[in-house]
Each structure stands twice: as structure tokens, then as C-alpha cells.
Write an enzyme that holds these catalytic residues in place. Structure first.
Site, PDB file in Angstrom:
ATOM      1  N   ASP A   1       0.876  -1.163   0.000  1.00 51.25           N
ATOM      2  CA  ASP A   1       0.000   0.000   0.000  1.00 51.25           C
ATOM      3  C   ASP A   1       0.924   1.227   0.000  1.00 51.25           C
ATOM      4  OD1 ASP A   1      -2.273   1.645   0.286  1.00 51.25           O
ATOM      5  OD2 ASP A   1      -2.098   1.593   2.473  1.00 51.25           O
TER       6      ASP A   1
ATOM      7  N   ASP B   1      -0.007   4.918   1.534  1.00 52.45           N
ATOM      8  CA  ASP B   1      -0.105   5.740   2.743  1.00 52.45           C
ATOM      9  C   ASP B   1       0.129   4.914   3.991  1.00 52.45           C
ATOM     10  OD1 ASP B   1      -0.812   8.319   1.606  1.00 52.45           O
ATOM     11  OD2 ASP B   1      -2.677   7.345   0.991  1.00 52.45           O
TER      12      ASP B   1
END
Length: 499
Positions: free
Chosen positions: A68, A70
Site C-alpha cells: 500500500d 499511505d
């Protein structure tokens, strides 16, 4: 330390009670008692750069690493929380026309903690354990704690919340919403502040509307540890590992951050880049096809027949991803910070290995390594053992001693909780039980760590082994305690006889 003082007072009221006197003679209760039980060096036992295993993972079998963006590849400074809060608060006032008085509420650092539940209808923020029990003393209406008696009354005479109300598979039920990502901390603080304003000014409002109106969508980023992110990605790529990125963030935003951390050629490190993926729907629905972005970030209309290196794709779904890549099973390890959106489906439905990023581990590890925590926890365990062993004595003198111990145990639990967060305590425990967050962390992640930089401490053929902690019906073995660093509970031999 207050423990020793209260312990001695309890000793003096034992009278001729042989069993209780025996245990206090064994304890030799004194202000330094709990310190005497702690072996040298135990307060530096935990390293915040450690990777912890819920399940056995052999990195030698992992060929493909996914990320991912963030709070996984990109970590952010605490300054961001204040900016998110201020932006969302001003949006409430200016666009939704909430009272100007809410603008006077500044951000409160360390008020909220990840993993809390919010009762949408009652406007209450709280901590729930793995067995769906509300931890009394951690329920807040606005910025004020709700008395335990009122909590019990609000929930029908119990602090248990039924399964169907706590949350659905992705953390949101009809009554409760669980806040699982790091970005939600300023959101929880804003909910508490707005609730506090309405309650303090006797203004009638609908907590459900407030919940829906609070938004934290517009903010700028403050990135930390870019050099460590580069080091991790470069190391994996140089060892022939395939890398991919699946993020909900738009490409323009990711591109700026990755150029800052890794350099303008960051896409050369990745075999596949997917943006605006719309997780968790990306992992559980086949409704959206992949679309390719050109060099200007504009959508292209061509049909996607392969996922190629150097290209950027938008939306899509995991079923097409698996069909086009063939990347299945335990040879894939995906890292993310959101237990529901990033990891749950991959672990339970698709058989990928999963790694949870839990930045809070750094702070919590520092607390666990303190002498104050080690002594408090050791004495808390000793008191629990005493209570369990001596509860069968029913004469008045024994009852008085047991009541003193119970009172001291509750006080010590509060002190231990406040070492982490004075409002809600550790994100991993509610007193003795794991939190709802902790339960999900163990269920949805094979390994977890404070940041992906922890990978730099391990060889890429390293095998992570979970600690063998004894089940309740199993006897603790000295080898388990030696290998895991678990301390021997006082009176273990005595307690074993009554099990």
C-alpha cells in the site's frame, strides 16, 4: 511504590490466617518486591525494529512483494494530524454551517487511539476488547469520560455489545464504526470535540448526522523516512524480487511522494503500479476493469490484456490481477496499515501472506521497556495469582485482605493503562484482554511491524516463527518462557494445583 505499602497493611490484618500469611511470607512484600522479580536487562527486552509473527513465514518462499502507499511506503509526521483536524473542522463550519464555536476547539494530540469504536447513535467513543466487552473507564461523550454506571444503563445493564452491532467484516456495523487506519485519529478527535460543543451548550443534535459530516479527505502530506523506503525497495529489487503497488491514492499524489522518497525513476523498481484501486472493493469485487493512464495521467480507452512494467493502471480488481499475473498463494507478501481494507480479504480469501504496518509499536515498545511498566505488570500478575489462589477463603479476615488486593489491582490497572494513553490505554490491550484491534491484527496479518524499514534488519531467507504462548489449559513450560522472554508468574506451582 504504593504497592508495597498497601501490601504490608494487608499483611497486618491477616491474624492467624495461615494460608494468607504464608503467601505474604513468600512474597516478602516490600516497595522493592516487584523489582526483585525482574531479571536484569528485561526492561530493554523489546526492540522497536522487530518484526513480530502471528504465523510462520519463510521469506525464502516469497517471490513477490506488494505495498500500500499511505502509512506503508510513506510515513507521515505528527504535524499532519493537526493539519487534517484543522482542515476538517473548518470544512464543518464553513461548508456544513456548523456553529462557529466548534472553531475554538484546537487539536488535542494523543487524545484518541487507533482501533477505537464509535457508537454512531449515542455519539460515544470507546474501547472494546476481543470478546465484545466495553472497557469501562474508556467511554467518552465528547471530551469527558462517561461514568461506568451510566454506560451500563445505556447498554441495557451490561457492557457487552452484540456481534451484529460491533462491526461487519470491514469494521462498520449498523451501530458501531471501528476506526482502523492512522488517518482516523484526527477524525475521532474532531468527532469528540464537536460532540463536546453540542453537549456543553445544551444544543440538540443528531450524532448520526455529525458522524457522516465529519470529513478528513483534503490534506497535504508530510513524509518521513524516505531514505528507508528507498533502501527497502532497492534491496528487494536487487535480489530479484518482483514488486507491485496497490493504493487508493491518485497517481499525481503518489508520484510526487515517491519521487521525493525514491527518485524520479521510482517506477523502474515496480513491476506493476495500480492507483485509485478502491480497496477493499478491489479485493472482493470483479466489477471494475483496469484502465491505463498515459504519461499525462489521462485515462486510456484500450482493453487491458496484460499488466506491464512501466505502465500505471487505475481501478481494476484482484480477480483480473490474479488472472493476468498468476501471482497466487504464499509466494506473495502484501503490506498495508489498514487491517480491513488492505489485509483481510487477502489473508482469508486469497491466501496471500500479509504484513501489517503498525506505527504505534514504536511508542508502545518504549513504554513496555520502562522499569515502571515492568514493575507494575509484574506486581499486577502477582496480585492476580494471589486472588486466584486465595479466593476460596471466606472468613472475615480473609475477605478483608482479598478486598484490599482487588482494590489495589484496579488501581494498578489504571496506572498501567495511563502509561500508554491516559484516556484509552494501549491499542493492544484492555486491562488483561486483547483489544478488538489486537484480535483483528492477529487474524488478518501473518507478521506485523512498526514500519517496512524493519525488513532491513532481516535476511531475505529469514523465517519468522510465532511465539508458542501456552493456551489456558496448557502448563507454561520453562523453555517457552526462556525463548519468549515471558517472566515466571509468582506462585505458579501453587496455582497449578487448583486448575
Amino acid at each position: 511504590m504504593f504497592v508495597g505499602k498497601r501490601g504490608r497493611r494487608a499483611t497486618s490484618c491477616c491474624g492467624g490466617l495461615d494460608h494468607v500469611r504464608f503467601f505474604f511470607c513468600v512474597c516478602n512484600v516490600s516497595p522493592s518486591f516487584s523489582a526483585d522479580l525482574i531479571p536484569p536487562g528485561v526492561c530493554n527486552l523489546l526492540n522497536p525494529s522487530t518484526i513480530y509473527a502471528n504465523n510462520e513465514v519463510d521469506l525464502d518462499e516469497v517471490e513477490i512483494y506488494g505495498f500500500d502507499y499511505d502509512y506503508t511506503l510513506a510515513l507521515y509526521s505528527n504535524t499532519l494530524d493537526t493539519m487534517i483536524y484543522n482542515t476538517a473542522r473548518d470544512f464543518l463550519v464553513k461548508h456544513y454551517k456548523y456553529p462557529e464555536g466548534i472553531s475554538k476547539y484546537d487539536y488535542i494530540p494523543n487524545f484518541a487511539a487507533r482501533g477505537l469504536h464509535y457508537d454512531i447513535q449515542k455519539g460515544l467513543l470507546m474501547k472494546i476488547d476481543a470478546f465484545h466487552y466495553i472497557q469501562l473507564g474508556t467511554v467518552y461523550r465528547g471530551l469527558n469520560p462517561v461514568p461506568d454506571e451510566e454506560v451500563l444503563e445505556l447498554y441495557g445493564g451490561t457492557n457487552h455489545v452484540p456481534l451484529e452491532e460491533v462491526s461487519g467484516f470491514y469494521g462498520k456495523g449498523p451501530v458501531m464504526k471501528q476506526f482502523m487506519d492512522v488517518f482516523s485519529i484526527p477524525e475521532m478527535t474532531l468527532l469528540a470535540a464537536a460532540n463536546d460543543y453540542f453537549n456543553s451548550n445544551d444544543i440538540e443534535y443528531d450524532p448520526g448526522h455529525l458522524y457522516k459530516d465529519v470529513s478528513v479527505s483534503a490534506f497535504e502530506k508530510y513524509i518521513l523516512r524516505g531514505d528507508e523506503t528507498y533502501a527497502v525497495l532497492h534491496r528487494l529489487a536487487s535480489h530479484g524480487k518482483k514488486l507491485f503497488l496497490i493504493t487508493n491514492s491518485p497517481f499525481s499524489f503518489v508520484d510526487k511522494g515517491m519521487k521525493y522518497m525514491v527518485g524520479k525513476d521510482w517506477r523502474d523498481l515496480f513491476d506493476i503500479v495500480i492507483v485509485q484501486a478502491d480497496k477493499p472493493h478491489f479485493f472482493n469485487s470483479c466489477g471494475k476493469p483496469f484502465r491505463r493512464l498515459d504519461s499525462n495521467g489521462d485515462l486510456q480507452w484500450d482493453k487491458i490484456k496484460s499488466l506491464d512494467k512501466g505502465q500505471v493502471y487505475k481501478q481494476g480488481n484482484l480477480f483480473d490481477f490474479l488472472r493476468l499475473t498468476g501471482w497466487r498463494g504464499s509466494k506473495v507478501l502484501y503490506f498495508g496499515d489498514h487491517l480491513y481494507s488492505d489485509l483481510a480479504d487477502l489473508m482469508l480469501r486469497h491466501g496471500w501472506r500479509t504484513g501489517a504496518i503498525v506505527p504505534e509499536l514504536e511508542v508502545e515498545t518504549r513504554v513496555v521497556n520502562t522499569e515502571q511498566y515492568a514493575q507494575g505488570l509484574t506486581w499486577l500478575q502477582a496480585l492476580t495469582g494471589l486472588l486466584e489462589r486465595m479466593q476460596m477463603h471466606r472468613d472475615p479476615e480473609s475477605k478483608k485482605v482479598l478486598q484490599d488486593w482487588l482494590k489495589e489491582r484496579e488501581e494498578l490497572r489504571a496506572v498501567t493503562k495511563n502509561l500508554f494513553n491516559p484516556h484509552f490505554g494501549s491499542i493492544f490491550r484492555t486491562c488483561h484482554n486483547p483489544t478488538y484491534f489486537s484480535r483483528r491484527l492477529c487474524r488478518f496479518s501473518d507478521v506485523y511491524m512498526a514500519s517496512i524499514s524493519c525488513l532491513l534488519n532481516y535476511d531475505l531467507s529469514y523465517t519468522f516463527y510465532p511465539r508458542r504462548t501456552p493456551l489456558q489449559h496448557e502448563a507454561p513450560l520453562w523453555m517457552d518462557q526462556l525463548c519468549t522472554g515471558c517472566m515466571k508468574t509468582p506462585f505458579l506451582e501453587e496455582m497449578a494445583h487448583i486448575r
